[in-house]
Design a protein around this motif. Structure first.
Motif, PDB file in Angstrom:
ATOM      1  N   VAL A 164    -105.007   7.902  25.882  1.00 19.00           N
ATOM      2  CA  VAL A 164    -103.880   7.729  24.973  1.00 19.00           C
ATOM      3  C   VAL A 164    -103.064   9.011  24.958  1.00 19.00           C
ATOM      4  N   GLN A 165    -101.742   8.859  25.095  1.00 18.01           N
ATOM      5  CA  GLN A 165    -100.851  10.012  24.982  1.00 18.01           C
ATOM      6  C   GLN A 165    -100.656  10.351  23.513  1.00 18.01           C
ATOM      7  N   LEU A 166    -100.714  11.637  23.187  1.00 14.83           N
ATOM      8  CA  LEU A 166    -100.627  12.095  21.810  1.00 14.83           C
ATOM      9  C   LEU A 166     -99.240  12.677  21.518  1.00 14.83           C
ATOM     10  N   HIS A 167     -98.914  12.737  20.237  1.00 14.92           N
ATOM     11  CA  HIS A 167     -97.691  13.415  19.815  1.00 14.92           C
ATOM     12  C   HIS A 167     -97.934  14.920  19.863  1.00 14.92           C
ATOM     13  N   VAL A 168     -97.020  15.643  20.491  1.00 15.04           N
ATOM     14  CA  VAL A 168     -97.171  17.096  20.646  1.00 15.04           C
ATOM     15  C   VAL A 168     -95.925  17.784  20.090  1.00 15.04           C
ATOM     16  N   PRO A 169     -95.975  18.274  18.866  1.00 15.43           N
ATOM     17  CA  PRO A 169     -94.824  18.982  18.303  1.00 15.43           C
ATOM     18  C   PRO A 169     -94.600  20.318  19.002  1.00 15.43           C
ATOM     19  N   ASP A 170     -93.390  20.820  18.931  1.00 16.55           N
ATOM     20  CA  ASP A 170     -93.110  22.179  19.350  1.00 16.55           C
ATOM     21  C   ASP A 170     -93.994  23.137  18.555  1.00 16.55           C
ATOM     22  N   LEU A 171     -94.429  24.226  19.179  1.00 14.14           N
ATOM     23  CA  LEU A 171     -95.353  25.142  18.512  1.00 14.14           C
ATOM     24  C   LEU A 171     -94.767  25.740  17.243  1.00 14.14           C
ATOM     25  N   GLU A 172     -93.487  26.015  17.237  1.00 14.73           N
ATOM     26  CA  GLU A 172     -92.866  26.567  16.027  1.00 14.73           C
ATOM     27  C   GLU A 172     -92.857  25.533  14.903  1.00 14.73           C
ATOM     28  N   GLU A 173     -92.592  24.276  15.252  1.00 16.42           N
ATOM     29  CA  GLU A 173     -92.658  23.211  14.252  1.00 16.42           C
ATOM     30  C   GLU A 173     -94.079  23.088  13.715  1.00 16.42           C
ATOM     31  N   VAL A 224     -99.695  31.838   9.597  1.00 22.48           N
ATOM     32  CA  VAL A 224     -99.742  31.025  10.813  1.00 22.48           C
ATOM     33  C   VAL A 224     -98.629  31.498  11.727  1.00 22.48           C
ATOM     34  N   SER A 225     -98.974  31.829  12.968  1.00 21.07           N
ATOM     35  CA  SER A 225     -98.010  32.421  13.892  1.00 21.07           C
ATOM     36  C   SER A 225     -98.155  31.789  15.270  1.00 21.07           C
ATOM     37  N   VAL A 226     -97.103  31.911  16.063  1.00 22.64           N
ATOM     38  CA  VAL A 226     -97.171  31.584  17.488  1.00 22.64           C
ATOM     39  C   VAL A 226     -97.319  32.907  18.229  1.00 22.64           C
ATOM     40  N   VAL A 227     -98.433  33.061  18.930  1.00 21.41           N
ATOM     41  CA  VAL A 227     -98.740  34.342  19.571  1.00 21.41           C
ATOM     42  C   VAL A 227     -99.247  34.101  20.992  1.00 21.41           C
ATOM     43  N   GLU A 233    -106.785  24.377  31.356  1.00 23.52           N
ATOM     44  CA  GLU A 233    -106.944  25.152  32.582  1.00 23.52           C
ATOM     45  C   GLU A 233    -107.479  26.555  32.323  1.00 23.52           C
ATOM     46  N   GLY A 234    -107.581  26.931  31.052  1.00 21.15           N
ATOM     47  CA  GLY A 234    -108.109  28.249  30.712  1.00 21.15           C
ATOM     48  C   GLY A 234    -107.143  29.390  30.954  1.00 21.15           C
ATOM     49  N   ARG A 235    -105.853  29.072  30.930  1.00 21.95           N
ATOM     50  CA  ARG A 235    -104.835  30.088  31.222  1.00 21.95           C
ATOM     51  C   ARG A 235    -104.378  30.807  29.948  1.00 21.95           C
ATOM     52  N   PRO A 236    -103.851  32.032  30.102  1.00 18.45           N
ATOM     53  CA  PRO A 236    -103.174  32.697  28.985  1.00 18.45           C
ATOM     54  C   PRO A 236    -101.899  31.936  28.638  1.00 18.45           C
ATOM     55  N   GLY A 237    -101.336  32.234  27.466  1.00 13.48           N
ATOM     56  CA  GLY A 237    -100.100  31.587  27.051  1.00 13.48           C
ATOM     57  C   GLY A 237     -99.966  31.573  25.544  1.00 13.48           C
ATOM     58  N   LYS A 238     -98.929  30.926  25.073  1.00 13.84           N
ATOM     59  CA  LYS A 238     -98.665  30.845  23.641  1.00 13.84           C
ATOM     60  C   LYS A 238     -99.624  29.862  22.964  1.00 13.84           C
ATOM     61  N   VAL A 239    -100.150  30.278  21.804  1.00 13.76           N
ATOM     62  CA  VAL A 239    -101.056  29.449  21.013  1.00 13.76           C
ATOM     63  C   VAL A 239    -100.705  29.611  19.534  1.00 13.76           C
TER      64      VAL A 239
END
Length: 319
Positions: free
Chosen positions: A10-19, A37-40, A168-174
């Motif tokens: 099932v495809q899920l709803h994925v909001p923008d990280l800032e939202e 709560v932050s995007v880092v 994938e275990g990659r770095p990035g925004k969380v």
């Protein structure tokens, strides 16, 4: 191995990280006195205190609910066994990193125990790296016994049930969550889940990640080494069978949560933890609300995969 080919996606709803950041901040404010709560950028998870086999939580994020509690209670089905390398391929992400909560394969381990999965699955030309822990009841003193899985076993198997976040275990925004002093009745995981459920009542969202309970104590359970000889028909039966403890921070928790079940008979939240002082198991909630402190990193999932859904189901034992 159990039939993992019975997979629903099932495809899920994925909001923008800032939202998502703003939504989670608003909801957590109702349950904690201090919230940030932050995007880092995801911290390097190969370093202290995580020591994961990958650097980050990013890249094709997805969650899966494998098997289920009906394979454990009322009567255990020991033949239900899964291999995380095969699960990764079923998630259309061979070589994925997976974390979450599950049970060990009793065939492999020789007993029943909690599994804290932390596995970088095999890929072409690269073997799997299993950094998982298991938590069992010490037969000597009846207390918690946490062990590094790879020090005793060489497989990537688990039994009966598993709730896993894969990427994938990659770095990035969380999403980074900091919370102190619990003022509400919900655990941090339940508060996150209920916040998403309230904000997006007609959509299904899921998140996975890791959080540290930095200060305080927590209520936990560990399953007995032996499966129950009597059917466990009610939540009371299950709770009487489980062994409950209060443990001390710091705890490194791995969590999967789903805001709304899209008709897949899901366990909507499940959290296991390990520590560097020898305690691990299934996390419920902190028991020291006035002093508790949390720091967590989460990612919203793009898809959910339901693998080997039990034909006969119930709601017992999903707390």
């Amino acid at each position: 191995m159990s039939d993992i080919r019975k997979t629903e996606k099932v495809q899920l709803h994925v909001p923008d990280l800032e939202e998502l950041r703003a939504v989670l901040k608003k909801g957590l404010d109702d349950n904690f006195a201090e919230v940030q709560v932050s995007v880092v950028e995801c911290p390097d998870l190969t370093e202290k205190p995580f020591y994961f086999p990958v650097k980050g939580l990013c890249g094709s994020p997805r969650v899966t609910d494998v098997g289920g509690v009906p394979y454990l209670v009322p009567v255990v089905q020991k033949h239900k066994e899964y291999d995380m390398n095969a699960i990764a391929k079923e998630l259309e992400l061979p070589g994925a990193f997976m974390l979450g909560a599950g049970a060990v394969s009793s065939r492999v381990v020789g007993m029943n125990a909690e599994l804290i999965p932390l596995v970088r699955t095999e890929a072409e030309g690269r073997p799997a790296v299993n950094s998982s822990y298991l938590a069992s009841i010490n037969p000597v003193d009846g207390q918690c016994l946490q062990e590094k899985y790879s020090q005793k076993f060489s497989d990537c198997n688990f039994g009966m049930l598993g709730n896993l976040y894969a990427c994938e275990g990659r770095p990035g925004k969380v999403i980074e969550v900091r919370a102190k002093k619990r003022t509400g009745q919900d655990s941090i995981v339940t508060a996150l889940r209920k916040t998403l459920e309230a904000e997006y009542p007609d959509k299904s969202l899921a998140m996975g990640g890791s959080f540290i309970m930095q200060k305080g104590k927590a209520k936990i359970h560990i399953m007995p080494r032996e499966f129950s000889v009597c059917p466990l028909d009610t939540d009371e039966d299950v709770n009487n069978w489980l062994k409950h403890f209060e443990v001390n921070a710091p705890l490194i928790c791995q969590s999967v949560l789903v805001s709304k079940d899209p008709g897949l008979d899901l366990r909507v939240e499940h959290t296991h933890f390990f520590s560097h002082h020898g305690e691990g198991g299934h996390y419920y909630i902190d028991t020291t609300p006035d002093s508790v402190e949390y720091l967590g990193y989460f990612m919203p999932a793009e898809f959910i995969y339901r693998i080997d859904r039990p034909k006969e189901t119930h709601s017992v034992g999903r707390d």
